[in-house]
Design an enzyme around this catalytic site. Structure first.
Site, PDB file in Angstrom:
ATOM      1  CB  THR A 166      -0.907   0.008   1.253  1.00 16.26           C
ATOM      2  OG1 THR A 166      -1.690  -1.170   1.254  1.00 16.26           O
ATOM      3  CG2 THR A 166      -1.791   1.240   1.271  1.00 16.26           C
ATOM      4  CB  CYS A 218      33.922  11.226   0.643  1.00 14.11           C
ATOM      5  SG  CYS A 218      35.255  12.371   0.400  1.00 14.11           S
TER       6      CYS A 218
END
Length: 157
Positions: free
Chosen positions: A4, A92
């Site tokens: 759903t 990073c």
């Protein structure tokens, strides 16, 4: 039930996006002002340097090199003593013990890049939080520098 569509979540996300767009100019200006206050306090500590472009910067980010300290030690001290979260190196390399390849590419030798600190501000960052960080972060840098000098049997100028 499984499969759903989350209609309420989609509507909420759309409303949050609209609100962020409406507040973007004011939020960016406020964060830039807070960021600059924090950067000024950090750069007042001898041996610190702003990394990246001096003017063209993200409005919510302060990234510095603090020479003669281990940024990870400073970050742990800030977390434990002052409940201030910061990172070391570039985004990073978060979670890595390696020196940031970004800072290395910018020309920082390993011993300097290990003193990197990255502090991020958010939409909910307050003046009081910046006031606290303007006191706590320089204090933590100096304490780490003094502890390192004591271990090495030297003194901090």
């Amino acid at each position: 039930r499984c499969g759903t569509e989350n209609v309420a979540g989609a509507v909420g996300l759309a409303a949050a996006y609209e609100l962020a767009c409406q507040e973007r100019r004011e939020t960016t200006a406020r964060l830039r002002r807070l960021r600059d206050r924090l950067a000024t306090a950090l750069l007042a500590v001898a041996g610190t340097e702003l990394t990246g472009h001096p003017k063209d910067r993200l409005p919510h980010l302060v990234s510095i090199i603090a020479r003669e300290v281990d940024g990870a030690e400073v970050a742990v001290g800030l977390d434990l003593n002052d409940q201030i979260a910061c990172s070391v190196g570039s985004a990073c390399t978060s979670g890595s013990n390696e020196v940031s390849h970004v800072l290395a590419a910018m020309g920082y030798p390993d011993e300097e890049a290990r003193g990197a600190l990255r502090l991020s501000l958010g939409r909910t960052t307050t003046e009081a939080e910046i006031d606290a960080a303007c006191e706590a972060v320089p204090r933590a840098i100096l304490a780490a520098r003094e502890a390192g000098a004591a271990l090495a049997g030297t003194s901090v100028p």
